[in-house]
Design a protein around this motif. Sequence first.
Motif, PDB file in Angstrom:
ATOM      1  N   LEU A  58       0.820  -1.210   0.000  1.00 30.66           N
ATOM      2  CA  LEU A  58       0.000   0.000   0.000  1.00 30.66           C
ATOM      3  C   LEU A  58       0.852   1.259   0.000  1.00 30.66           C
ATOM      4  CD1 LEU A  58      -2.771   1.344   0.180  1.00 30.66           C
ATOM      5  CD2 LEU A  58      -2.686   1.042   2.669  1.00 30.66           C
ATOM      6  N   LEU A  59       1.953   1.243   0.748  1.00 28.39           N
ATOM      7  CA  LEU A  59       2.829   2.419   0.814  1.00 28.39           C
ATOM      8  C   LEU A  59       3.419   2.740  -0.555  1.00 28.39           C
ATOM      9  CD1 LEU A  59       4.341   4.571   2.493  1.00 28.39           C
ATOM     10  CD2 LEU A  59       6.164   2.884   2.802  1.00 28.39           C
ATOM     11  N   CYS A  60       3.856   1.716  -1.296  1.00 26.00           N
ATOM     12  CA  CYS A  60       4.434   1.953  -2.617  1.00 26.00           C
ATOM     13  C   CYS A  60       3.446   2.665  -3.531  1.00 26.00           C
ATOM     14  CB  CYS A  60       4.863   0.628  -3.247  1.00 26.00           C
ATOM     15  SG  CYS A  60       6.344  -0.077  -2.512  1.00 26.00           S
ATOM     16  N   LYS A  61       2.181   2.246  -3.495  1.00 26.13           N
ATOM     17  CA  LYS A  61       1.165   2.876  -4.335  1.00 26.13           C
ATOM     18  C   LYS A  61       0.935   4.332  -3.922  1.00 26.13           C
ATOM     19  CE  LYS A  61      -1.129  -1.591  -4.832  1.00 26.13           C
ATOM     20  NZ  LYS A  61      -2.282  -2.413  -4.423  1.00 26.13           N
ATOM     21  N   LYS A  62       0.933   4.571  -2.606  1.00 28.18           N
ATOM     22  CA  LYS A  62       0.714   5.942  -2.125  1.00 28.18           C
ATOM     23  C   LYS A  62       1.888   6.848  -2.502  1.00 28.18           C
ATOM     24  CE  LYS A  62      -1.231   6.931   1.728  1.00 28.18           C
ATOM     25  NZ  LYS A  62      -1.530   7.109   3.171  1.00 28.18           N
ATOM     26  N   LEU A  63       3.108   6.352  -2.333  1.00 30.19           N
ATOM     27  CA  LEU A  63       4.284   7.158  -2.660  1.00 30.19           C
ATOM     28  C   LEU A  63       4.366   7.412  -4.162  1.00 30.19           C
ATOM     29  CD1 LEU A  63       7.027   5.562  -0.354  1.00 30.19           C
ATOM     30  CD2 LEU A  63       5.667   7.628   0.066  1.00 30.19           C
ATOM     31  N   ASP A  64       3.974   6.407  -4.943  1.00 31.16           N
ATOM     32  CA  ASP A  64       3.962   6.561  -6.393  1.00 31.16           C
ATOM     33  C   ASP A  64       3.000   7.666  -6.815  1.00 31.16           C
ATOM     34  OD1 ASP A  64       4.427   5.700  -9.180  1.00 31.16           O
ATOM     35  OD2 ASP A  64       2.350   5.031  -9.060  1.00 31.16           O
TER      36      ASP A  64
END
Length: 341
Positions: A58-64
């Motif tokens: 989930l963090l990767c998607k948010k940072l992206d």
Amino acid sequence: MESPSVQDILGENAWLYIGATVVVLWFIVWLYRDSLEIEELTDKYVFVTGCDSGFGNLLCKKLDRKGFRVLAGCLTEKGADDLKRSAGPYLKTMSAGAYLKTVLLNVTNQDSVQKAMEFTKNEVGEKGLWGIVNNAGCSLPMGPSEWMRVEDFQNTLKVNLNGMISMTMTFLPLIKKARGRIVNVASVLGRVAANGGGYCISKFAVEAFSDCLRRDINYFGVKVCIIEPGFFRTAVTSLDPLERELHRLWNQLSPDVQASYGDKYLDKYIKVQRLIMNAVCDSDLTKVTSCMEHALTAVHPRSRYSAGWDAKLLWIPLSYMPSCVVDIGLKLVLPRPSKSV
């Protein structure tokens, strides 16, 4: 004629009013300072471990979506492929510069860690690595300490502690170059040792390592942050694997040890675990990823982030209680062995 004193103007509660005013002003300043964010996110690289599912995914998607150049470490090919596919729609709708790449990573294997570092070094170039989020972890086996074998402790420590240290020390030169951030995921069980096995031990150690590292390298502009999630619905808290492990641990015990606990102990212990997980676990993973995001984007990140209401209202306050209070509380919750004194 003497000028009136503060006591004369405000009355007998003068210092109480002054103290309250100072506290309010300090809180306002803290809120403002805490809200300040860094600029130019699109030229900053962040490496995240444990991205197959849960918080890391989930963090990767948010940072992206926020514009970071994300490097996601996944344990499996399937995890990497699924993440790239799910991030694809966001990449198409964002402005130029949107960026997410995956790399296979096993944090318990130094060769794998070294390859991930070389991959990252080629990506970031002279900019360095703005942030690393050490999210990869495992919780099993977890249960009464006497049920464990030495290798049961070691298997958890390899991932949660040794893997985190290996990633941090290998990537540290890239972080230092960018004067960036190290975000280590601990747990509320790194404050309160509520069960046996390697999980609590590893998370206490993550806290200690992170505190030492923060104090050692702050001179170079590197910030070290600790995330302390409460109980959330992820693979780490899934009941089926937990119950399978408890059965495995029970079956490897000698008949004498089993007899000391009693025939019904395992069933009672599993019922308690189900009750706790169903009652406490939060399904809103953004409470954790928002803390991670703040640690990466704030001008002045916090040293510790407590994520989840159970962390704030139960576990963290409990960690400041006398040990006897915690002992009594856990005795009231957990089943009692049949041959206890």
